[in-house]
Scaffold this active site. Structure first.
Site, mmCIF file in Angstrom:
data_model
loop_
_atom_site.group_PDB
_atom_site.id
_atom_site.type_symbol
_atom_site.label_atom_id
_atom_site.label_comp_id
_atom_site.label_asym_id
_atom_site.label_seq_id
_atom_site.Cartn_x
_atom_site.Cartn_y
_atom_site.Cartn_z
ATOM 1 N N ASN A 48 45.515 43.758 41.458
ATOM 2 C CA ASN A 48 46.402 43.643 42.628
ATOM 3 C C ASN A 48 47.732 43.453 42.390
ATOM 4 O OD1 ASN A 48 46.469 43.208 45.645
ATOM 5 N ND2 ASN A 48 46.798 41.291 45.097
ATOM 6 N N ASP A 51 53.025 43.376 44.614
ATOM 7 C CA ASP A 51 51.676 43.689 45.184
ATOM 8 C C ASP A 51 51.352 45.246 44.833
ATOM 9 O OD1 ASP A 51 49.434 42.372 46.898
ATOM 10 O OD2 ASP A 51 49.489 44.476 47.668
ATOM 11 N N ASP A 110 40.052 39.633 40.260
ATOM 12 C CA ASP A 110 41.093 38.497 40.512
ATOM 13 C C ASP A 110 41.689 38.858 41.910
ATOM 14 O OD1 ASP A 110 42.844 36.169 39.398
ATOM 15 O OD2 ASP A 110 44.238 37.642 39.847
ATOM 16 N N HIS A 155 43.493 39.785 48.337
ATOM 17 C CA HIS A 155 44.835 40.551 48.647
ATOM 18 C C HIS A 155 44.457 41.988 48.462
ATOM 19 C CE1 HIS A 155 46.692 36.568 48.877
ATOM 20 N NE2 HIS A 155 45.959 36.110 47.770
ATOM 21 N N GLU A 179 37.377 37.347 43.545
ATOM 22 C CA GLU A 179 37.951 35.986 44.001
ATOM 23 C C GLU A 179 38.535 35.947 45.196
ATOM 24 O OE1 GLU A 179 41.421 33.125 42.262
ATOM 25 O OE2 GLU A 179 41.909 35.247 42.254
#
Length: 543
Positions: free
Chosen positions: A16, A67, A97, A101, A137
């Site tokens: 990410n 990002d 991870d 997002h 996550e």
């Protein structure tokens, strides 16, 4: 090799985001995605503050980290190649991870023509997909969509539950109302990874200064004895403490031996033995809220006691019979007529593990450790006390610049002295075997600090920096001293001299100053690298 011992390997992947030092990004990645302008979301220029806004959450930079546009098919192809190479090498699963997002299929999108299909790609277009253990996550909070991530990925973390367990143990309140709820939909209880603490909790939340290793172990006994979730044990750095959260935090060095604790070992085997027992019951024995009884049907039970001695004689659903505590291997408990008794009360800050069916008496692993004042020391020598348990065959090897002492036998409590010159590092290797000949191995490093020569850099010293073309227009100078005295990041603005050259003038005398140049996102030298010494009149360029 791991398969021989029933160990599965899970790789922690971070699709990410990248380092904010964009000059350090591998050109292969930039070329693969179609250029730097295709690597990140357009919104990555913005800092994420509203986690409840799903477009912001999945496109803005989090914690200053750019990002990645994970919807870009070219990036997906590049990333998928890596995932499948891992699987072909024998990997059994992946931890994703910051999964929260990365957008879900129906999340809002930037107008770039791509689809929110990252999760579909990395869970369906992989080798051996039926047997891969994937989890994401997903830290719970505003609009986290955890249930949807479970559906998309297969499993997620259960961060709120971990927080509740930490609080319960820290406050010595194990009332079932405090820790019974997983804070997820009931149908997903078997699809989450539970923890007492993670690397984030340990450092970012400061749990290193709140919970002792023993408290973490007892909290782990709770999450592991329960039916739901897949428990994760975070192993702290070796010799970490309330005074030193990092301990001997060096890449390659072994972590703490806390994961080998008798309680951890016993509840892990208990969990295996209880895998087909779905019924669980959480109660406070003797109505003592600082203790907890976790029963798994009538087959087994784990008792956690945090404060004071806990008298036995309390009610239990365990089947009548005699049970030996699988933690200490000696204390006998009797269940008769729904009452559990023993000759002695249960000590504080410990756990008792009781079951018979499915128990296998494995030999305890050997353990090795050291006591020393410091791993980085200033004197000519340092004394080290060697320890070993559950072994009759412990040896050490010591390598310094001047000598090598190989495979020397030692007993628990023996002492050695390490002597070396300034700036040198000695390597101490400890080995031991248990009663079945299974080897334990630990490698430790001792460094004598180099003497730092005092160098005064005077007020008025001027340095220059040639800005890379991809940096922002403004450049900052972050000056700090080698002995630890630092200014506030990102430092102070430099003067624009034109043609991409910036200057900075020291406003006071400094001793052994180092300098880092940055534009708030990029920096030279790179992240986690020391600054460069200041030389009057020198022009620095990013390497």
């Amino acid at each position: 090799e791991a398969d021989k011992y029933g160990i599965k390997v899970i790789v922690d992947v971070i699709p990410n985001h990248t380092t904010p030092t964009t000059t350090a990004i591998n050109q292969n990645l930039i070329d693969a995605v179609g250029g730097m302008d295709k690597l990140y979301h357009a919104g990555s220029e913005n800092d994420l503050s509203n986690y409840g806004n799903r477009l912001h959450c999945t496109t803005y930079k989090m914690g200053g980290l750019p990002d990645v546009n994970t919807e870009n098919p070219a990036f997906q192809e590049y990333f998928l190649k890596f995932i499948n190479e891992c699987i072909d090498l024998g990997v059994d699963g992946f931890r994703y991870d910051t999964a929260k997002h990365i957008g879900l299929p129906d999340d809002p999108k930037e107008d770039d023509g791509y689809e929110n299909n990252f999760w579909e790609v990395v869970t369906t277009q992989i080798h051996n997909k039926e047997n891969i253990f994937n989890y994401g996550e997903v830290l719970q909070g505003s609009n986290d969509r955890l249930a949807d991530y479970v559906k998309a990925i297969g499993r997620t973390t259960a961060s709120t539950y971990g927080s509740r367990v930490r609080n319960a143990v820290s406050q010595e309140n194990l009332d079932s109302s405090m820790i019974n709820d997983y804070f997820i939909a009931p149908e997903n209880i078997g699809k989450v990874v539970t923890w007492v603490e993670s690397h984030d909790n340990y450092i970012n939340d400061g749990n290193w200064a709140i919970m002792s290793e023993q408290q973490v172990i007892l909290a782990y006994a709770i999450i592991s004895a329960r039916q739901g979730g897949t428990p994760l044990f975070f192993d702290r750095p070796y010799k970490a403490s309330f005074e030193d959260q990092w301990g001997m935090n060096r890449i390659g060095a072994a972590g703490s031996d806390m994961f080998k604790d008798d309680i951890v070992r016993a509840v892990n085997f208990f969990r295996i033995a209880m895998k087909d027992v779905e019924e669980e019951n959480l109660v406070s024995p003797n109505d003592d809220k600082s203790a907890l009884l976790i029963e798994r049907g009538t087959k087994g039970a784990v008792i956690i006691n945090l404060s004071g001695e806990l008298a036995t004689g309390f009610e239990t659903n365990l089947a009548d019979g005699t049970y030996t505590d699988r933690v200490d291997g000696t204390t006998v408990y009797t269940v008769q007529g729904g009452k559990l008794t023993s000759e002695k009360p249960i000590k504080e800050n410990t756990a008792v593990v009781l079951y018979n069916e499915g128990f296998v008496n494995y030999a305890k692993p050997a353990s090795v450790s050291v006591d020393a004042t410091a791993f980085n020391y200033e004197d000519e020598s340092v004394e080290v006390t060697l320890h070993c348990e559950d072994t009759e065959d412990a040896t050490y090897t010591l390598e310094t610049s001047s000598e090598v002492v190989e495979n020397t036998a030692y007993k628990d409590g023996d002492k050695i002295t390490i002597t070396q010159n300034q700036g040198e590092t000695a390597t101490l290797t400890l080995t031991a075997t248990n009663s079945l000949g299974v080897k334990t191995y630990k490698q430790l490093f001792f460094t004598r600090k180099a003497e730092v020569q005092e160098n005064v850099v005077a007020k008025g010293t001027t340095v220059y920096f040639q800005k890379p073309s991809n940096w922002a227009d403004g450049v900052n100078a972050y000056v700090y001293a080698q002995d630890g005295e630092e200014a506030l990041w990102t430092g102070r603005p430099m003067n624009d001299e034109g043609n991409g050259v910036f200057s900075y003038v020291l406003s006071e005398d400094w001793i052994n100053p180092l300098i880092i140049f940055n534009d708030g996102a990029n920096q030279y030298p790179g992240a986690n690298e020391p600054g460069v010494p200041m030389e009057d009149g020198k022009t620095y360029t990013a390497q």
